[in-house]
Design a protein around this motif. Structure first.
Motif, PDB file in Angstrom:
ATOM      1  N   TYR A 256       4.533   3.872  -4.813  1.00 54.82           N
ATOM      2  CA  TYR A 256       5.323   5.106  -4.650  1.00 54.82           C
ATOM      3  C   TYR A 256       6.748   4.869  -5.150  1.00 54.82           C
ATOM      4  O   TYR A 256       7.310   5.671  -5.908  1.00 54.82           O
ATOM      5  N   THR A 257       7.332   3.755  -4.712  1.00 54.61           N
ATOM      6  CA  THR A 257       8.721   3.477  -5.079  1.00 54.61           C
ATOM      7  C   THR A 257       8.850   3.242  -6.586  1.00 54.61           C
ATOM      8  O   THR A 257       9.819   3.692  -7.210  1.00 54.61           O
ATOM      9  N   LYS A 258       7.848   2.568  -7.173  1.00 55.33           N
ATOM     10  CA  LYS A 258       7.901   2.297  -8.620  1.00 55.33           C
ATOM     11  C   LYS A 258       7.928   3.623  -9.392  1.00 55.33           C
ATOM     12  O   LYS A 258       8.715   3.810 -10.324  1.00 55.33           O
TER      13      LYS A 258
ATOM     14  N   LYS B  21      15.172   2.323   4.287  1.00 57.94           N
ATOM     15  CA  LYS B  21      15.527   2.340   5.721  1.00 57.94           C
ATOM     16  C   LYS B  21      15.570   3.765   6.256  1.00 57.94           C
ATOM     17  O   LYS B  21      15.623   3.989   7.460  1.00 57.94           O
ATOM     18  N   ARG B  22      15.593   4.750   5.351  1.00 58.15           N
ATOM     19  CA  ARG B  22      15.510   6.144   5.763  1.00 58.15           C
ATOM     20  C   ARG B  22      14.207   6.426   6.516  1.00 58.15           C
ATOM     21  O   ARG B  22      14.131   7.362   7.291  1.00 58.15           O
ATOM     22  N   ILE B  23      13.184   5.642   6.194  1.00 57.44           N
ATOM     23  CA  ILE B  23      11.847   5.923   6.730  1.00 57.44           C
ATOM     24  C   ILE B  23      11.685   5.199   8.066  1.00 57.44           C
ATOM     25  O   ILE B  23      11.796   3.975   8.117  1.00 57.44           O
TER      26      ILE B  23
ATOM     27  N   LEU C 124       0.824  -1.208   0.000  1.00 57.75           N
ATOM     28  CA  LEU C 124       0.000   0.000   0.000  1.00 57.75           C
ATOM     29  C   LEU C 124       0.866   1.268   0.000  1.00 57.75           C
ATOM     30  O   LEU C 124       0.734   2.122  -0.876  1.00 57.75           O
ATOM     31  N   PHE C 125       1.768   1.382   0.968  1.00 59.80           N
ATOM     32  CA  PHE C 125       2.488   2.644   1.146  1.00 59.80           C
ATOM     33  C   PHE C 125       3.784   2.734   0.327  1.00 59.80           C
ATOM     34  O   PHE C 125       4.239   3.829   0.029  1.00 59.80           O
ATOM     35  N   PHE C 126       4.386   1.618   0.032  1.00 61.07           N
ATOM     36  CA  PHE C 126       5.730   1.671  -0.555  1.00 61.07           C
ATOM     37  C   PHE C 126       5.827   1.203  -2.009  1.00 61.07           C
ATOM     38  O   PHE C 126       6.662   1.713  -2.751  1.00 61.07           O
TER      39      PHE C 126
ATOM     40  N   TYR D  21      19.094  14.422  -9.286  1.00 60.85           N
ATOM     41  CA  TYR D  21      18.715  14.581  -7.872  1.00 60.85           C
ATOM     42  C   TYR D  21      19.113  13.386  -7.018  1.00 60.85           C
ATOM     43  O   TYR D  21      19.692  13.525  -5.962  1.00 60.85           O
ATOM     44  N   TYR D  22      18.717  12.196  -7.466  1.00 61.71           N
ATOM     45  CA  TYR D  22      18.836  11.024  -6.601  1.00 61.71           C
ATOM     46  C   TYR D  22      19.742   9.971  -7.239  1.00 61.71           C
ATOM     47  O   TYR D  22      19.366   9.363  -8.241  1.00 61.71           O
ATOM     48  N   PRO D  23      20.935   9.695  -6.649  1.00 61.60           N
ATOM     49  CA  PRO D  23      21.722   8.551  -7.112  1.00 61.60           C
ATOM     50  C   PRO D  23      20.931   7.271  -6.828  1.00 61.60           C
ATOM     51  O   PRO D  23      20.251   7.174  -5.805  1.00 61.60           O
TER      52      PRO D  23
ATOM     53  N   ARG E  83       6.288  11.964  13.670  1.00 66.67           N
ATOM     54  CA  ARG E  83       7.194  12.888  12.974  1.00 66.67           C
ATOM     55  C   ARG E  83       8.011  12.128  11.930  1.00 66.67           C
ATOM     56  O   ARG E  83       8.308  10.944  12.105  1.00 66.67           O
ATOM     57  N   TYR E  84       8.372  12.826  10.866  1.00 60.97           N
ATOM     58  CA  TYR E  84       9.114  12.147   9.778  1.00 60.97           C
ATOM     59  C   TYR E  84      10.546  11.846  10.202  1.00 60.97           C
ATOM     60  O   TYR E  84      11.161  10.923   9.686  1.00 60.97           O
ATOM     61  N   PHE E  85      11.053  12.662  11.150  1.00 65.18           N
ATOM     62  CA  PHE E  85      12.442  12.459  11.600  1.00 65.18           C
ATOM     63  C   PHE E  85      12.466  12.312  13.127  1.00 65.18           C
ATOM     64  O   PHE E  85      13.063  13.141  13.839  1.00 65.18           O
TER      65      PHE E  85
ATOM     66  N   VAL F 254       1.781  15.645   1.498  1.00 62.54           N
ATOM     67  CA  VAL F 254       0.907  14.472   1.371  1.00 62.54           C
ATOM     68  C   VAL F 254       1.526  13.552   0.320  1.00 62.54           C
ATOM     69  O   VAL F 254       1.822  13.991  -0.795  1.00 62.54           O
ATOM     70  N   ASN F 255       1.759  12.307   0.707  1.00 57.25           N
ATOM     71  CA  ASN F 255       2.312  11.325  -0.238  1.00 57.25           C
ATOM     72  C   ASN F 255       1.173  10.583  -0.928  1.00 57.25           C
ATOM     73  O   ASN F 255       0.157  10.277  -0.305  1.00 57.25           O
ATOM     74  N   TYR F 256       1.365  10.301  -2.218  1.00 55.49           N
ATOM     75  CA  TYR F 256       0.326   9.600  -2.975  1.00 55.49           C
ATOM     76  C   TYR F 256       0.636   8.101  -3.010  1.00 55.49           C
ATOM     77  O   TYR F 256       1.740   7.703  -3.400  1.00 55.49           O
TER      78      TYR F 256
ATOM     79  N   THR G 241      26.246   9.415  -3.711  1.00 58.86           N
ATOM     80  CA  THR G 241      25.621   8.936  -2.477  1.00 58.86           C
ATOM     81  C   THR G 241      24.371   9.761  -2.193  1.00 58.86           C
ATOM     82  O   THR G 241      24.364  10.982  -2.365  1.00 58.86           O
ATOM     83  N   TYR G 242      23.320   9.066  -1.758  1.00 60.73           N
ATOM     84  CA  TYR G 242      22.025   9.676  -1.428  1.00 60.73           C
ATOM     85  C   TYR G 242      22.161  10.314  -0.045  1.00 60.73           C
ATOM     86  O   TYR G 242      21.906   9.690   0.968  1.00 60.73           O
ATOM     87  N   LEU G 243      22.650  11.573  -0.036  1.00 60.69           N
ATOM     88  CA  LEU G 243      22.977  12.240   1.221  1.00 60.69           C
ATOM     89  C   LEU G 243      21.921  13.280   1.571  1.00 60.69           C
ATOM     90  O   LEU G 243      21.408  13.970   0.692  1.00 60.69           O
TER      91      LEU G 243
END
Ligand code: UDP
Length: 384
Positions: free
Chosen positions: A158-160, A176-178, A153-155, A319-321, A187-189, A273-275, A356-358
């Protein structure tokens, strides 16, 4: 290894966080620093400013500063003041907005149950989770923590759309960032002590960092490999594969198309808001919900939606490696990094230089360390 000393001439390519932090540390140590930036503005992808409604927009997507590194915060505060902001996100599921990242409330809302304790949440997740003793990719990692339904549902969609790849093709580090919380901390962080936004925007912080008598900035100036030979040392945030003529193949990146729109209505409870659907968009941001971003007196707000794409679509920015599960792109990067070792007076820096995704705090911390190291000076980093 020390590569420069006071009185030297340094070239810095790129005026984002990586380049600006290097430039400032080197200038304060007595080097003369030339910064060249291809784009017509400083601040890299953190570039922000007022739109034509007066709302402050982050032109390359929401940048939310968070860290546990007090030293980085103290260093940044030299260049402007910061205001507290704890980021929260909702996920749109059909016509409902559900608390995200996954925490106690998410599970209560999804399964219509009461979960009064951490233990109740933990035992529900134990029942949902699928055994993957050593997860080999993002999909297996998520299923092992959250089970299939929540992953799908959530990942999954969105990831695709975000990466153009399936969860099973991506390294677990991407997700794993999430955080996943047993309590109701939404909270997101949640694990970061400092959650802040620059009171006057990122562009102002970086412009002030670059405002030094020994720093000379040229905007709209493309870098050509070899240009650094005219300097004593060089710090390049340009893509390392491009610098070496793509001789081992390209390092892929995702990019984003931003759709900035005038908007009026009832705002959602969170600024982002994430779709969860499988349309082209990943998320939307309501800028006026970030402190200091609203335009006083304007009823019309600005909303930005994000549509990921390959960076090669019409010359988009990188933007994203991409971190694939097999580690092929990381291996390709290491071949480029090995070539760079033969250029001792050149350092590759930032997301594109190190592939690197920094996050911002990581770029700043690494840049403080790297610039001090280049000077042969000590720098004791706090926890990143
Ligand atoms: N992700 C997801 N669904 C979401 C949010 C994130 O599948 O609602 C995945 C997705 O693969 C994303 C990654 O988690 O690229 C990291 O998300 P984050 O919000 O940290 O991405 P960023 O803000 O850096 O774009």
């Amino acid at each position: 290894m020390q590569i420069c000393e006071p009185g030297d001439r340094a070239l810095v390519v790129g005026a984002g966080f990586a380049g600006a932090v290097h430039a400032r540390v080197l200038a304060e140590a007595g080097l003369d620093v030339t910064v060249i930036e291809r784009r017509p503005h400083v601040a890299g992808n953190a570039y922000d400013g007022p739109d034509d409604r007066g709302v402050r927009v982050h032109w390359y997507g929401p940048h939310l500063f968070h860290t546990n590194n007090a030293k980085v915060v103290r260093w940044l505060e030299r260049f402007g003041s910061f205001v507290p902001y704890e980021h929260r996100v909702s996920a749109r599921v059909d016509d409902r907005l559900i608390s995200f990242p996954v925490n106690r409330r998410t599970l209560e809302e999804m399964y219509d149950v009461s979960l009064p304790t951490d233990a109740a949440v933990s035992s529900l997740l134990d029942r949902l989770s699928i055994a993957h003793p050593s997860p080999r990719n993002a999909g297996e990692y998520l299923e092992s923590r959250l089970g299939r339904e929540i992953t799908d549902l959530f990942f999954r969609p969105y990831t695709k759309k975000m990466w153009g790849m399936e969860l099973e093709e991506l390294d677990a580090a991407v997700v794993k960032r999430i955080p996943i919380r047993l309590d109701g901390d939404d909270r997101y962080f949640p694990n970061d002590r400092f959650q802040l936004l620059p009171a006057q925007g990122y562009t102002q912080i970086i412009a002030r960092m670059l405002d030094h008598e020994r720093i000379n900035v040229t905007l709209g100036a493309a870098f050509a490999p070899g240009q650094e030979d005219a300097y004593d040392c060089a710090f390049l945030s340009c893509p390392i594969d491009e610098y070496f003529g793509f001789r081992f193949g390209e390092l892929p990146y995702r990019s984003i198309r931003f759709h900035h729109q005038a908007w009026a209505g009832t705002a959602p409870p969170t600024s982002v808001v994430n779709y969860t659907d499988d349309g082209p968009l990943t998320r939307e941001t309501y800028w006026h919900l970030l402190p200091g971003h609203d335009a006083a007196g304007s009823a019309t707000k600005t909303r930005t939606t994000e549509e990921p794409c390959d960076y090669k679509d019409n010359g988009m920015e990188r933007y994203y490696p991409v971190r694939d599960a097999k580690g092929e792109f990381a291996a390709r990067y290491r071949r480029y990094a090995a070539l760079a070792e033969h250029r001792p007076s050149v350092r590759f820096i930032g997301r594109c230089g190190t592939y690197t995704y920094l996050d911002m705090h990581q770029v700043i911390n690494q840049s403080l360390m790297s610039a001090h190291q280049a000077l042969g000076a000590g720098y004791q980093s706090d926890a990143a």
